[in-house]
Enzyme design. Sequence first.
Site, PDB file in Angstrom:
ATOM      1  N   CYS A 145       0.818  -1.226   0.000  1.00  0.00           N
ATOM      2  CA  CYS A 145       0.000   0.000   0.000  1.00  0.00           C
ATOM      3  C   CYS A 145       0.850   1.274   0.000  1.00  0.00           C
ATOM      4  O   CYS A 145       0.502   2.257  -0.661  1.00  0.00           O
ATOM      5  CB  CYS A 145      -0.988  -0.009   1.161  1.00  0.00           C
ATOM      6  SG  CYS A 145      -0.392  -0.798   2.651  1.00  0.00           S
ATOM      7  N   HIS A 237      -2.246   6.425   4.318  1.00  0.00           N
ATOM      8  CA  HIS A 237      -0.796   6.378   4.511  1.00  0.00           C
ATOM      9  C   HIS A 237      -0.194   7.684   3.993  1.00  0.00           C
ATOM     10  O   HIS A 237      -0.371   8.044   2.820  1.00  0.00           O
ATOM     11  CB  HIS A 237      -0.179   5.211   3.734  1.00  0.00           C
ATOM     12  CG  HIS A 237      -0.477   3.857   4.320  1.00  0.00           C
ATOM     13  ND1 HIS A 237      -1.125   3.670   5.514  1.00  0.00           N
ATOM     14  CD2 HIS A 237      -0.174   2.612   3.852  1.00  0.00           C
ATOM     15  CE1 HIS A 237      -1.221   2.375   5.766  1.00  0.00           C
ATOM     16  NE2 HIS A 237      -0.656   1.709   4.775  1.00  0.00           N
TER      17      HIS A 237
HETATM   18  N1  LIG Z   1      -5.051  -3.336   4.962  1.00  0.00           N
HETATM   19  C1  LIG Z   1      -4.386  -2.702   4.000  1.00  0.00           C
HETATM   20  O1  LIG Z   1      -4.273  -1.456   4.004  1.00  0.00           O
HETATM   21  C2  LIG Z   1      -3.760  -3.473   2.879  1.00  0.00           C
HETATM   22  C3  LIG Z   1      -3.229  -2.749   1.805  1.00  0.00           C
HETATM   23  C4  LIG Z   1      -2.623  -3.441   0.755  1.00  0.00           C
HETATM   24  C5  LIG Z   1      -2.574  -4.821   0.781  1.00  0.00           C
HETATM   25  N2  LIG Z   1      -3.096  -5.501   1.836  1.00  0.00           N
HETATM   26  C6  LIG Z   1      -3.052  -6.957   1.789  1.00  0.00           C
HETATM   27  O2  LIG Z   1      -4.389  -7.410   1.559  1.00  0.00           O
HETATM   28  C7  LIG Z   1      -4.603  -8.659   2.210  1.00  0.00           C
HETATM   29  C8  LIG Z   1      -5.806  -8.521   3.138  1.00  0.00           C
HETATM   30  O3  LIG Z   1      -5.516  -7.543   4.112  1.00  0.00           O
HETATM   31  P1  LIG Z   1      -6.583  -7.044   5.188  1.00  0.00           P
HETATM   32  O4  LIG Z   1      -6.015  -5.818   5.759  1.00  0.00           O
HETATM   33  O5  LIG Z   1      -7.934  -7.030   4.593  1.00  0.00           O
HETATM   34  O6  LIG Z   1      -6.507  -8.227   6.273  1.00  0.00           O
HETATM   35  P2  LIG Z   1      -7.598  -8.720   7.318  1.00  0.00           P
HETATM   36  O7  LIG Z   1      -8.458  -7.571   7.729  1.00  0.00           O
HETATM   37  O8  LIG Z   1      -6.854  -9.473   8.339  1.00  0.00           O
HETATM   38  O9  LIG Z   1      -8.518  -9.719   6.479  1.00  0.00           O
HETATM   39  C9  LIG Z   1      -8.106 -10.951   6.003  1.00  0.00           C
HETATM   40  C10 LIG Z   1      -9.364 -11.784   5.713  1.00  0.00           C
HETATM   41  O10 LIG Z   1      -8.961 -13.003   5.107  1.00  0.00           O
HETATM   42  C11 LIG Z   1      -9.739 -14.052   5.635  1.00  0.00           C
HETATM   43  N3  LIG Z   1      -9.031 -15.325   5.578  1.00  0.00           N
HETATM   44  C12 LIG Z   1      -7.991 -15.754   6.347  1.00  0.00           C
HETATM   45  N4  LIG Z   1      -7.612 -16.995   5.989  1.00  0.00           N
HETATM   46  C13 LIG Z   1      -8.454 -17.359   4.978  1.00  0.00           C
HETATM   47  C14 LIG Z   1      -8.606 -18.543   4.206  1.00  0.00           C
HETATM   48  N5  LIG Z   1      -7.813 -19.599   4.379  1.00  0.00           N
HETATM   49  N6  LIG Z   1      -9.564 -18.569   3.275  1.00  0.00           N
HETATM   50  C15 LIG Z   1     -10.400 -17.516   3.084  1.00  0.00           C
HETATM   51  N7  LIG Z   1     -10.328 -16.368   3.790  1.00  0.00           N
HETATM   52  C16 LIG Z   1      -9.359 -16.296   4.715  1.00  0.00           C
HETATM   53  C17 LIG Z   1     -10.006 -13.648   7.068  1.00  0.00           C
HETATM   54  O11 LIG Z   1     -11.212 -14.293   7.432  1.00  0.00           O
HETATM   55  P3  LIG Z   1     -11.496 -14.775   8.940  1.00  0.00           P
HETATM   56  O12 LIG Z   1     -11.897 -13.540   9.668  1.00  0.00           O
HETATM   57  O13 LIG Z   1     -12.587 -15.744   8.786  1.00  0.00           O
HETATM   58  O14 LIG Z   1     -10.231 -15.381   9.450  1.00  0.00           O
HETATM   59  C18 LIG Z   1     -10.156 -12.134   6.959  1.00  0.00           C
HETATM   60  O15 LIG Z   1     -11.495 -11.771   6.772  1.00  0.00           O
HETATM   61  C19 LIG Z   1      -3.296  -9.001   2.922  1.00  0.00           C
HETATM   62  O16 LIG Z   1      -2.525  -9.842   2.117  1.00  0.00           O
HETATM   63  C20 LIG Z   1      -2.622  -7.633   3.076  1.00  0.00           C
HETATM   64  O17 LIG Z   1      -1.227  -7.730   3.157  1.00  0.00           O
HETATM   65  C21 LIG Z   1      -3.692  -4.853   2.870  1.00  0.00           C
END
Ligand SMILES: NC(=O)c1ccc[n+]([C@@H]2O[C@H](COP(=O)([O-])OP(=O)(O)OC[C@H]3O[C@@H](n4cnc5c(N)ncnc54)[C@H](OP(=O)(O)O)[C@@H]3O)[C@@H](O)[C@H]2O)c1
Length: 348
Positions: A145, A237
């Site tokens: 990001c 950010h």
């Molecule tokens: N947040 C940001 O600003 C941002 C920016 C750029 C990239 N990213 C990337 O985007 C991705 C998601 O980030 P996030 O911030 O949204 O994380 P998050 O809030 O922790 O969400 C991750 C989601 O994935 C689900 N999950 C986990 N294991 C899984 C599986 N085996 N099968 C299906 N679903 C599964 C989780 O569900 P449960 O709740 O059921 O466990 C949760 O809802 C990451 O790779 C992160 O590095 C994030």
Amino acid sequence: MSKLRTAVLGAGGIVGQRFCEMLSSHPYFDIPDIYGSERSAGRPLSEVVILPEHRIGEELLQMKMKALTEEAVKREKYDVIFSALPSDAALRFEEDLCSSGNRVFTNASPNRMKPNVPLVVPEVNHEHLSAVEGRKGFIVANGNCSAIGLAMGLKPLERFGLRSVEVTTLQALSGAGYPGVPSLDASGNVIPFIDSEEEKLQQEIPKMFGNLASGEILPSGIIVRATCTRVPVRDGHMESVTVQLGQAVTFPEVADAFSSFRSLPQELSLPSAPLRPVILRMERNRPQPLLDVNAGEPFSARGMAATVGRLRVEGSTVRFVILTHNTIRGAAGGSLLNAEIMHARKVL
Ligand SMILES: NC(=O)c1ccc[n+]([C@@H]2O[C@H](COP(=O)([O-])OP(=O)(O)OC[C@H]3O[C@@H](n4cnc5c(N)ncnc54)[C@H](OP(=O)(O)O)[C@@H]3O)[C@@H](O)[C@H]2O)c1
């Protein structure tokens, strides 16, 4: 024209919810299914939504999440898959789904640096998308990001020659996902280290600014030095950037480069493309996350514009601050805009 059958993986997370918001009533994509882990399978999205004032449509809110398995996804034959999976799940599923002919647009980091995976910020290096044209299955990755925000600030300056970049980030709490950083660590505090983040910025920017040759991307020689910090801000950010250019420039030249910057998404008038991808602010106290994080017009491109401020120019050194919405421009919106380009090119 019928809409593309589209699935969101990791729909219950912060980025997944942003996908659902941006895909509600989207003109190109229809969402028959959303997937989560075993833990959230069977729960309606409405039970997990934490985005304030979200715009997720009622139909999606009431949709129950399915447990993600490779078989389930393969059976459904989607035209497009948006992945908001954490790294471990992305490692487990994305490459296999690609091998079985799926088109995966991911936000996770594990596949970003693979030579056959384009790492694309739509306004910066959309031409890298052609690396996967003609392939049945592929992965297109979004950058980290902060790398996405930095790339948007560097692209308008590319014409002056990009030599090296020093960047210090002030990254929002939502960048760590949900529930993210413990409240007692985060509130009233600044944490001067985010695991693996500096390496990502340093590696990803040269790939984004690299050249496509024989289906692979050769990284550019630009040198990036990064310091990444976490600050108690909800979304957005901020990055303090010093760029060494290949030539001396003037303030008006640089200001004009930022203000007049447009790229393919604007030329194609894509639904998630902001009319002005980079907004230059002259006030001394802008940008601020509270005031500027949702920059971007029209309404469908809210949060998709980067805001630049504190511009200072001295010979071949340019300094500025840039702010981007980490879960919209830096994640879901970036992937969506990549897919919109490929839809416009009739690749999807
Ligand atoms: N947040 C940001 O600003 C941002 C920016 C750029 C990239 N990213 C990337 O985007 C991705 C998601 O980030 P996030 O911030 O949204 O994380 P998050 O809030 O922790 O969400 C991750 C989601 O994935 C689900 N999950 C986990 N294991 C899984 C599986 N085996 N099968 C299906 N679903 C599964 C989780 O569900 P449960 O709740 O059921 O466990 C949760 O809802 C990451 O790779 C992160 O590095 C994030």
